[in-house]
Every structure is written in structure tokens, then in C-alpha cells.
Design a protein around this motif. Structure first.
Motif, PDB file in Angstrom:
ATOM      1  N   GLY A 178     -12.311  27.078  -2.325  1.00  3.90           N
ATOM      2  CA  GLY A 178     -11.203  28.012  -2.126  1.00  3.90           C
ATOM      3  C   GLY A 178     -11.043  29.048  -3.207  1.00  3.90           C
ATOM      4  N   ARG A 179     -11.762  28.908  -4.339  1.00  2.00           N
ATOM      5  CA  ARG A 179     -11.660  29.898  -5.413  1.00  2.00           C
ATOM      6  C   ARG A 179     -12.799  30.904  -5.298  1.00  2.00           C
ATOM      7  N   ILE A 180     -12.439  32.164  -5.466  1.00  2.00           N
ATOM      8  CA  ILE A 180     -13.463  33.209  -5.368  1.00  2.00           C
ATOM      9  C   ILE A 180     -14.200  33.316  -6.698  1.00  2.00           C
ATOM     10  N   ARG A 181     -15.524  33.474  -6.599  1.00  3.93           N
ATOM     11  CA  ARG A 181     -16.356  33.632  -7.787  1.00  3.93           C
ATOM     12  C   ARG A 181     -16.775  35.086  -7.919  1.00  3.93           C
ATOM     13  N   ALA A 182     -17.374  35.421  -9.033  1.00  2.00           N
ATOM     14  CA  ALA A 182     -17.883  36.779  -9.228  1.00  2.00           C
ATOM     15  C   ALA A 182     -18.978  37.068  -8.198  1.00  2.00           C
ATOM     16  N   PRO A 183     -19.123  38.313  -7.766  1.00  2.00           N
ATOM     17  CA  PRO A 183     -20.163  38.659  -6.789  1.00  2.00           C
ATOM     18  C   PRO A 183     -21.544  38.232  -7.267  1.00  2.00           C
ATOM     19  N   GLN A 184     -22.338  37.699  -6.355  1.00  2.00           N
ATOM     20  CA  GLN A 184     -23.692  37.220  -6.660  1.00  2.00           C
ATOM     21  C   GLN A 184     -24.713  38.115  -5.941  1.00  2.00           C
ATOM     22  N   GLY A 185     -25.929  38.161  -6.531  1.00  2.00           N
ATOM     23  CA  GLY A 185     -27.007  38.892  -5.889  1.00  2.00           C
ATOM     24  C   GLY A 185     -27.009  40.367  -6.307  1.00  2.00           C
ATOM     25  N   PRO A 186     -27.944  41.111  -5.731  1.00  2.00           N
ATOM     26  CA  PRO A 186     -28.936  40.647  -4.742  1.00  2.00           C
ATOM     27  C   PRO A 186     -30.000  39.762  -5.382  1.00  2.00           C
ATOM     28  N   GLY A 187     -30.701  39.065  -4.528  1.00  2.00           N
ATOM     29  CA  GLY A 187     -31.707  38.114  -4.985  1.00  2.00           C
ATOM     30  C   GLY A 187     -31.358  36.713  -4.525  1.00  2.00           C
ATOM     31  N   ILE A 188     -31.977  35.713  -5.182  1.00  2.00           N
ATOM     32  CA  ILE A 188     -31.753  34.313  -4.807  1.00  2.00           C
ATOM     33  C   ILE A 188     -30.409  33.843  -5.358  1.00  2.00           C
ATOM     34  N   VAL A 189     -29.601  33.219  -4.487  1.00  2.00           N
ATOM     35  CA  VAL A 189     -28.287  32.690  -4.878  1.00  2.00           C
ATOM     36  C   VAL A 189     -28.251  31.213  -4.491  1.00  2.00           C
ATOM     37  N   LEU A 190     -27.865  30.352  -5.425  1.00  2.00           N
ATOM     38  CA  LEU A 190     -27.778  28.912  -5.175  1.00  2.00           C
ATOM     39  C   LEU A 190     -26.387  28.569  -4.650  1.00  2.00           C
ATOM     40  N   LEU A 191     -26.326  27.861  -3.532  1.00  2.00           N
ATOM     41  CA  LEU A 191     -25.078  27.462  -2.898  1.00  2.00           C
ATOM     42  C   LEU A 191     -24.975  25.948  -2.860  1.00  2.00           C
ATOM     43  N   LEU A 192     -23.785  25.426  -3.040  1.00  2.00           N
ATOM     44  CA  LEU A 192     -23.554  23.980  -2.951  1.00  2.00           C
ATOM     45  C   LEU A 192     -23.122  23.655  -1.527  1.00  2.00           C
ATOM     46  N   PRO A 193     -23.869  22.834  -0.818  1.00  2.00           N
ATOM     47  CA  PRO A 193     -23.520  22.503   0.574  1.00  2.00           C
ATOM     48  C   PRO A 193     -22.135  21.870   0.660  1.00  2.00           C
TER      49      PRO A 193
END
Length: 313
Positions: free
Chosen positions: A7-22
């Protein structure tokens, strides 16, 4: 990519590979390139009673991806509705002639109004281009009806009669205290009548009449100096100036003081049609009857002078 982690917004990621937690991260992709959408044509009634079908093409880009995700759910739909409302509100205050000849200026005005609304969404509109689909109903006739004919000018074009009537009334107002002065000085209306033996006043008569319509508010609207080169039917050329850059403005024969902002070239007949309302500056330019040396946008500001002449007639 905008990522929400628990529910907390993080800083913008990318472009490129971004790791996500399922099951923990939720993400949304934001396109930062310039994009476009169209405002569908809608029926509008202009200030003079004309019914038109008008739409618009809008180019925009996202400058803050976080705001664009947090502030609105459907960015394009919301911006389209904002643009349509701003377009409708603005065009209701314009006449059909103003809409047709000032589309670029109206588009710039809409650009500022829309950006005032969308800047808090992280979105910036780069361009608004109005598109007129059709004129569904022409402007309504003035409820005041036509002016009565001017004695001595019967049979001439009504526009010339109205201009002569205005010039004649101004002359009478200035010389009401001296009948002898009126008798000794030929009023502009008589000069137009003399010049109208051919059907329309000459270039000298028109430019002399223009000075009566110059004012400080008009100078504030235009703010430019014009050199007008006229080709006479005999093939000779005459030069005039309309200086709307300072004071109350000046007009006359010869070159303007200093360098003009725009140089206009046309025939005497086209000048007559232009100042008598039978030809519009943009139509004259598009058809090649008006040659412009300088900024076209500044040249088309002469429409303000023509509107002032029409209103005071």
C-alpha cells in the motif's frame, strides 16, 4: 514503473529490469512519451447565434509519474473531459468569424487553461489544435436591423454606406459649433462618396478613414507596426503604414517610422474588400491575395482593427 509495496508508494523504477515481490508489490506502468487524443466534435452555439460542430486534437506528456498515478484514475479520459469543458466555455464567448480566424490564438488560450487544471496531476499539455467539422447554422441577423440609407449614397454597398455614415457623424460632432467650418471643409463621407463613383473608396480614402478607429486599447491588443504596399489598377505602387505599436496609433501614406514588424502586399481591390468586410485576412493569405513578409501571427492581428471598424459602424 510505479510500485506500491503493501500500500505504500515507492520511488519510480526503471526503465530496465525491476525486481517485484510476489503478492506484496503492485505496479503500474506510466508512459512518459508525448501522446495525443482527440476531443470528439460537439455542437456549440457561438456568441452570434451560429451553430457549429467543433472538436480538438490535444498533445500531452506526463512529467510526474507519481502524481499521474495517485491523483487520477483514468488520465486520458479526465484530461479529455477537462479539454472539452474548457473548449465549450471559451467558444460560447466567441463569434463564428472569431472562431474561424483566431483558431491558433484560441488554441493557445485553451492550452493555458487546461494546464492550470492538469499541472496538479503531473500532466502537461503541449498543444491544442481546434478542428471545425461543419457550420450547422449560420449566424443570426442582428435584431436591430439594417441602418437607414445615407442620403447621397443610395445604390452603393451597405457596408460603404455604414462607413460613410459613421465618418459623417463624427465630422458633424466635431464641427457642431461652427456651421461655416462644415461648409468649408469637405466631410469624409463626401470624400468617400466622390471616391465611390467607381463603386468602392480608394486606398487613400480607406487609410484616411482608418485613423478614426485607432485607440490605445487597440494598440494594446495588436502592438505592432505594419507597412502596406498597394498595387493600383494602373500598375503603380503606393506605400502606406498602420502603426499600432505605441500611443493611440497612427495611419497614413508613406513608410512607418523605424522598421515595420510586418510588410503586407496586396492589390487596391483586395485592400477595399479587406476593410469593407468582404475578405478576411486569413482567407486572403491562404488564397495568395495577401503577401506577408514577417510573422504571420502578427499579420493576422490586423483582424482586431477590422473588428473595431465593424463594431463602430
Amino acid at each position: 514503473m510505479i510500485i506500491f509495496r503493501l500500500g505504500r508508494i515507492r520511488a519510480p523504477q526503471g526503465p530496465g529490469i525491476v525486481l517485484l515481490l510476489p503478492f506484496i508489490d503492485h505496479w503500474q506502468r506510466v508512459d512518459l512519451r508525448t501522446r495525443a487524443f482527440n476531443v470528439p466534435p460537439c455542437k456549440l452555439t457561438s456568441k452570434d447565434g451560429a451553430v457549429i460542430s467543433m472538436g480538438a486534437d490535444v498533445q500531452f506528456r506526463v512529467w510526474d509519474p507519481v502524481l499521474s498515478v495517485m491523483m487520477v484514475k483514468d488520465l486520458i479520459a479526465t484530461t479529455r473531459m477537462t479539454a472539452q469543458n474548457a473548449m465549450t466555455k471559451t467558444l460560447l464567448k466567441k463569434s463564428l468569424r472569431e472562431i474561424q480566424t483566431e483558431k491558433l490564438r484560441i488554441g493557445e488560450q485553451l492550452l493555458l487553461e487546461i494546464n492550470d487544471m492538469t499541472k496538479s496531476w503531473g500532466l502537461e499539455v503541449d498543444r491544442v489544435e481546434l478542428t471545425m467539422e461543419a457550420v450547422l447554422q449560420p449566424p443570426q441577423e442582428s435584431l436591430m436591423g439594417p441602418l437607414p440609407p445615407v442620403p447621397g449614397l443610395e445604390g452603393l454597398d451597405s457596408t460603404i454606406q455604414q462607413l460613410a455614415a459613421h465618418l459623417f457623424s463624427n465630422t458633424l460632432a466635431l464641427t457642431a459649433d461652427s456651421v461655416e467650418t462644415v461648409n468649408e471643409t469637405e466631410p469624409p463621407a463626401a470624400a468617400i462618396a466622390t471616391g465611390s463613383a467607381r463603386g468602392k473608396p480608394s486606398a487613400d480614402e480607406l487609410l484616411s478613414a482608418v485613423e478614426l478607429f485607432l485607440s490605445e486599447p487597440l494598440v494594446g491588443q495588436v502592438g505592432a507596426s505594419y507597412q502596406v504596399n498597394i498595387t493600383l489598377p494602373s500598375g503603380a505602387r503606393s506605400t502606406y503604414f498602420i502603426d499600432l505599436s505605441s500611443g493611440s496609433g497612427r495611419a497614413g501614406r508613406g513608410l512607418p517610422e523605424g522598421s515595420p514588424d510586418v510588410v503586407l502586399e496586396m492589390s487596391e481591390k483586395d485592400l477595399q474588400d479587406l476593410f469593407l468586410g468582404e475578405l478576411r485576412p486569413l482567407s486572403a493569405y491562404m488564397s495568395g491575395r495577401l503577401q506577408v513578409k514577417g510573422d504571420l501571427h502578427v499579420a493576422l492581428k490586423l483582424e482586431e482593427l477590422l473588428k473595431a471598424m465593424k463594431q463602430r459602424r
